[in-house]
Write a protein that holds these residues in place. Structure first.
Motif, PDB file in Angstrom:
ATOM      1  N   ILE A  95      -5.380   8.552  13.653  1.00 46.90           N
ATOM      2  CA  ILE A  95      -4.798   9.624  12.833  1.00 46.90           C
ATOM      3  C   ILE A  95      -4.594   9.069  11.418  1.00 46.90           C
ATOM      4  O   ILE A  95      -3.667   8.295  11.174  1.00 46.90           O
ATOM      5  N   THR A 113      -1.499   7.096   8.610  1.00 46.04           N
ATOM      6  CA  THR A 113      -1.375   7.976   7.440  1.00 46.04           C
ATOM      7  C   THR A 113      -0.263   7.429   6.548  1.00 46.04           C
ATOM      8  O   THR A 113       0.578   6.638   6.994  1.00 46.04           O
ATOM      9  N   CYS A 124       6.465   0.079  13.014  1.00 46.53           N
ATOM     10  CA  CYS A 124       7.148   0.795  11.940  1.00 46.53           C
ATOM     11  C   CYS A 124       8.156   1.774  12.533  1.00 46.53           C
ATOM     12  O   CYS A 124       7.846   2.450  13.526  1.00 46.53           O
ATOM     13  N   LEU A 154       4.855  14.339  11.752  1.00 46.10           N
ATOM     14  CA  LEU A 154       3.537  14.897  12.105  1.00 46.10           C
ATOM     15  C   LEU A 154       3.366  14.912  13.622  1.00 46.10           C
ATOM     16  O   LEU A 154       2.894  15.888  14.201  1.00 46.10           O
ATOM     17  N   ARG A 166      -9.460  14.224   4.223  1.00 51.35           N
ATOM     18  CA  ARG A 166     -10.857  13.779   4.065  1.00 51.35           C
ATOM     19  C   ARG A 166     -11.820  14.870   4.538  1.00 51.35           C
ATOM     20  O   ARG A 166     -12.846  15.130   3.898  1.00 51.35           O
ATOM     21  N   VAL A 213       0.802  -1.221   0.000  1.00 49.78           N
ATOM     22  CA  VAL A 213       0.000   0.000   0.000  1.00 49.78           C
ATOM     23  C   VAL A 213       0.834   1.269   0.000  1.00 49.78           C
ATOM     24  O   VAL A 213       0.552   2.226  -0.707  1.00 49.78           O
TER      25      VAL A 213
HETATM   26  N1  LIG Z   1       2.729  -1.641   9.002  1.00 52.87           N
HETATM   27  C1  LIG Z   1       2.317  -2.184   7.882  1.00 52.87           C
HETATM   28  O1  LIG Z   1       2.587  -3.359   7.611  1.00 52.87           O
HETATM   29  C2  LIG Z   1       1.496  -1.383   6.924  1.00 52.87           C
HETATM   30  C3  LIG Z   1       1.598  -0.009   6.896  1.00 52.87           C
HETATM   31  N2  LIG Z   1       0.809   0.710   6.041  1.00 52.87           N
HETATM   32  C4  LIG Z   1       0.938   2.172   6.039  1.00 52.87           C
HETATM   33  O2  LIG Z   1      -0.290   2.708   6.515  1.00 52.87           O
HETATM   34  C5  LIG Z   1      -0.668   3.794   5.678  1.00 52.87           C
HETATM   35  C6  LIG Z   1      -2.170   3.879   5.622  1.00 52.87           C
HETATM   36  O3  LIG Z   1      -2.653   2.753   4.927  1.00 52.87           O
HETATM   37  P1  LIG Z   1      -4.106   2.856   4.258  1.00 52.87           P
HETATM   38  O4  LIG Z   1      -5.107   3.169   5.298  1.00 52.87           O
HETATM   39  O5  LIG Z   1      -4.284   1.647   3.428  1.00 52.87           O
HETATM   40  O6  LIG Z   1      -3.919   4.111   3.298  1.00 52.87           O
HETATM   41  P2  LIG Z   1      -5.054   5.106   2.788  1.00 52.87           P
HETATM   42  O7  LIG Z   1      -4.404   5.927   1.737  1.00 52.87           O
HETATM   43  O8  LIG Z   1      -6.293   4.347   2.499  1.00 52.87           O
HETATM   44  O9  LIG Z   1      -5.371   6.010   4.081  1.00 52.87           O
HETATM   45  C7  LIG Z   1      -4.493   6.997   4.525  1.00 52.87           C
HETATM   46  C8  LIG Z   1      -5.349   8.105   5.126  1.00 52.87           C
HETATM   47  O10 LIG Z   1      -4.483   9.066   5.721  1.00 52.87           O
HETATM   48  C9  LIG Z   1      -5.041  10.338   5.491  1.00 52.87           C
HETATM   49  N3  LIG Z   1      -4.033  11.375   5.695  1.00 52.87           N
HETATM   50  C10 LIG Z   1      -3.098  11.808   4.828  1.00 52.87           C
HETATM   51  N4  LIG Z   1      -2.378  12.796   5.398  1.00 52.87           N
HETATM   52  C11 LIG Z   1      -2.864  12.957   6.664  1.00 52.87           C
HETATM   53  C12 LIG Z   1      -2.536  13.795   7.751  1.00 52.87           C
HETATM   54  N5  LIG Z   1      -1.570  14.711   7.657  1.00 52.87           N
HETATM   55  N6  LIG Z   1      -3.230  13.662   8.910  1.00 52.87           N
HETATM   56  C13 LIG Z   1      -4.215  12.746   9.014  1.00 52.87           C
HETATM   57  N7  LIG Z   1      -4.603  11.930   8.005  1.00 52.87           N
HETATM   58  C14 LIG Z   1      -3.915  12.043   6.842  1.00 52.87           C
HETATM   59  C15 LIG Z   1      -5.574  10.265   4.076  1.00 52.87           C
HETATM   60  O11 LIG Z   1      -6.533  11.261   3.846  1.00 52.87           O
HETATM   61  C16 LIG Z   1      -6.172   8.859   4.073  1.00 52.87           C
HETATM   62  O12 LIG Z   1      -7.533   8.868   4.433  1.00 52.87           O
HETATM   63  C17 LIG Z   1      -0.044   3.487   4.321  1.00 52.87           C
HETATM   64  O13 LIG Z   1       0.244   4.664   3.608  1.00 52.87           O
HETATM   65  C18 LIG Z   1       1.217   2.742   4.680  1.00 52.87           C
HETATM   66  O14 LIG Z   1       2.289   3.651   4.753  1.00 52.87           O
HETATM   67  C19 LIG Z   1      -0.131   0.133   5.241  1.00 52.87           C
HETATM   68  C20 LIG Z   1      -0.242  -1.235   5.229  1.00 52.87           C
HETATM   69  C21 LIG Z   1       0.621  -2.097   6.007  1.00 52.87           C
END
Ligand SMILES: NC(=O)C1=CN([C@@H]2O[C@H](COP(=O)(O)OP(=O)(O)OC[C@H]3O[C@@H](n4cnc5c(N)ncnc54)[C@H](O)[C@@H]3O)[C@@H](O)[C@H]2O)C=CC1
Ligand SMILES: O=C(O)C(=O)[C@H](O)COP(=O)(O)O
Length: 373
Positions: free
Chosen positions: A128, A180, A234, A193, A155, A73
């Motif tokens: 967050i 995020t 992470c 952040l 959002r 992702v």
């Molecule tokens: N630890 C792990 O194994 C994994 C980590 N991740 C990380 O988690 C993140 C999120 O994953 P998803 O939810 O699938 O991505 P997503 O893109 O669906 O959701 C991310 C959300 O963060 C919001 N956002 C962006 N900037 C922001 C800010 N400054 N403050 C608050 N919200 C903000 C966006 O509007 C969005 O709604 C990914 O980008 C990835 O880096 C994702 C999957 C696995």
């Protein structure tokens, strides 16, 4: 007679079932993600990566790669502008592992609640970033009776402020979990952040979870911040993670929150479907018969207390403590453990025998376990 030139695919060897799924599309070669370099991609048509390969001009400039698929992702390893400017097709399996991360966070919090002897339903949770992961975490937390504060400025700007709070408000929650992307520019950039100024707002009774990206929370400032618990999946500078943060964390893990079997498979199949349409090839799904059988049903031994019963079930699906033990005293095992991560299935694949505790049965159902007679 025209000779049909076989297409060549190079795939990160951490992509499960790479040969089985992609093999009918061309000649499949695999390499560890960190070893995929300019030499390896020179004669490749389709490159399929996970997070450990930096996809940019340095990697692709001398290659004929026309397709890049990322089975994860996060996008911080992909130079999307370069791919667009060089007319290379790019697809990312957005949301493929969101459920895995949400389950990881809930499991870690239930472990903490059991070890610290508190009822999770009495706590509030600040989420967050409320995208694929945040939304699923919200639903699971609500199933446990947890009050959630949702912070997601992008959002809120798009959809209106209804249902969202600002960051300072979300940081008042008992538990804070960041979900995020890691971004370095723009009005809502997320690098640091949660910086020293924001961390100074927290109190020693609060809990902070990072299962998103190292760097969203300023680690140096976090080391100076006393909290009830830090849950760290992470890290900044992976795999060379900070030993002091290991020491200070209640639970550590090597960036595996998104590593359920179903999450990894979803990433592969989402890219596969996109590549088939890119190459206008019919999909073949016979490999699905080769998937592992689902685990046997779980019988709850301790149902007098719904949280203890849930903890028992979660532990039967996956011993999250093993993820901690794998690196706590041996951080150099970070990459090795995640590359050989033990298979565990997501809750919707797990059968649980109906228990005597109706509240537990209801929660298990809301968490998508399969309840059987
Ligand atoms: N630890 C792990 O194994 C994994 C980590 N991740 C990380 O988690 C993140 C999120 O994953 P998803 O939810 O699938 O991505 P997503 O893109 O669906 O959701 C991310 C959300 O963060 C919001 N956002 C962006 N900037 C922001 C800010 N400054 N403050 C608050 N919200 C903000 C966006 O509007 C969005 O709604 C990914 O980008 C990835 O880096 C994702 C999957 C696995
Ligand atoms: O999807 C993401 O973003 C993640 O953080 C994945 O868990 C990364 O998985 P790997 O590429 O590190 O196996």
């Amino acid at each position: 007679m025209t000779q049909i030139v076989q297409r060549k695919l190079l795939i990160d060897d951490a992509v499960p079932y790479a040969q089985t799924i992609f093999g009918h599309l061309g000649k499949v070669m695999t390499l560890p993600g960190r070893e995929i370099n300019a030499e390896a991609v020179k004669d490749i048509d389709a490159l399929i990566v996970r997070s450990r390969t930096q996809v940019n001009a340095e990697l692709l400039a001398d290659s004929k790669v026309s397709y890049v698929g990322s089975t994860v992702v996060g996008l911080d390893h992909i130079d999307q502008d370069y791919l667009a400017n060089t007319q290379r097709h790019f697809y990312s399996a957005q949301g493929c592992n969101a459920n895995s991360v949400a389950e990881f966070v809930i499991h870690a919090l239930i472990l903490l609640a059991e070890q610290e002897n508190f009822d999770i339903s009495t706590k509030s949770l600040g989420i967050i970033g409320v995208g694929h992961v945040g939304k699923l975490l919200h639903a699971k937390a609500q199933a446990l009776g947890v009050t959630c504060l949702l912070n997601d400025p992008p959002r809120a700007k798009q959809e209106g402020n209804q249902g969202f709070v600002d960051l300072e408000h979300a940081l008042q929650a008992d538990i804070i979990s960041v979900h995020t992307p890691l971004t370095f520019s723009g009005a809502d950039k997320t690098y640091h952040l949660i910086n020293s100024e924001k961390l100074a707002l927290l109190n020693p009774q609060q809990i902070l979870v990072n299962a998103a990206r190292g760097g969203i929370i300023d680690e140096q400032a976090l080391l100076q911040t006393h909290l009830k618990a830090k849950i760290t999946d992470c890290w900044e500078n992976e795999p060379n993670i900070n030993p002091e943060l290991i020491e200070q964390s209640f639970l550590v893990s090597p960036h595996i929150a998104g590593h359920s079997f179903e999450a990894k498979l979803a990433g592969s199949t989402m890219v596969y479907h996109d590549l088939c349409s890119f190459w206008n090839e019919p999909q073949k799904n016979d490999w699905q018969q080769k998937l592992p059988k689902i685990p046997k049903a779980i019988t709850v031994q301790n149902a007098e207390n719904w949280q203890k019963g849930l903890f028992y079930v979660l532990q039967k699906t996956h011993l999250i403590q093993n993820d901690d033990q794998a690196i706590r005293h041996n951080p150099s095992n970070f990459e090795g453990y995640r590359r050989n991560y033990p298979t565990h299935h997501e809750w919707h694949k797990q059968q649980v025998k109906v228990t005597k505790n109706q509240k537990l049965n209801c929660i298990l159902q809301k968490l998508n376990f399969q309840l059987i007679g």
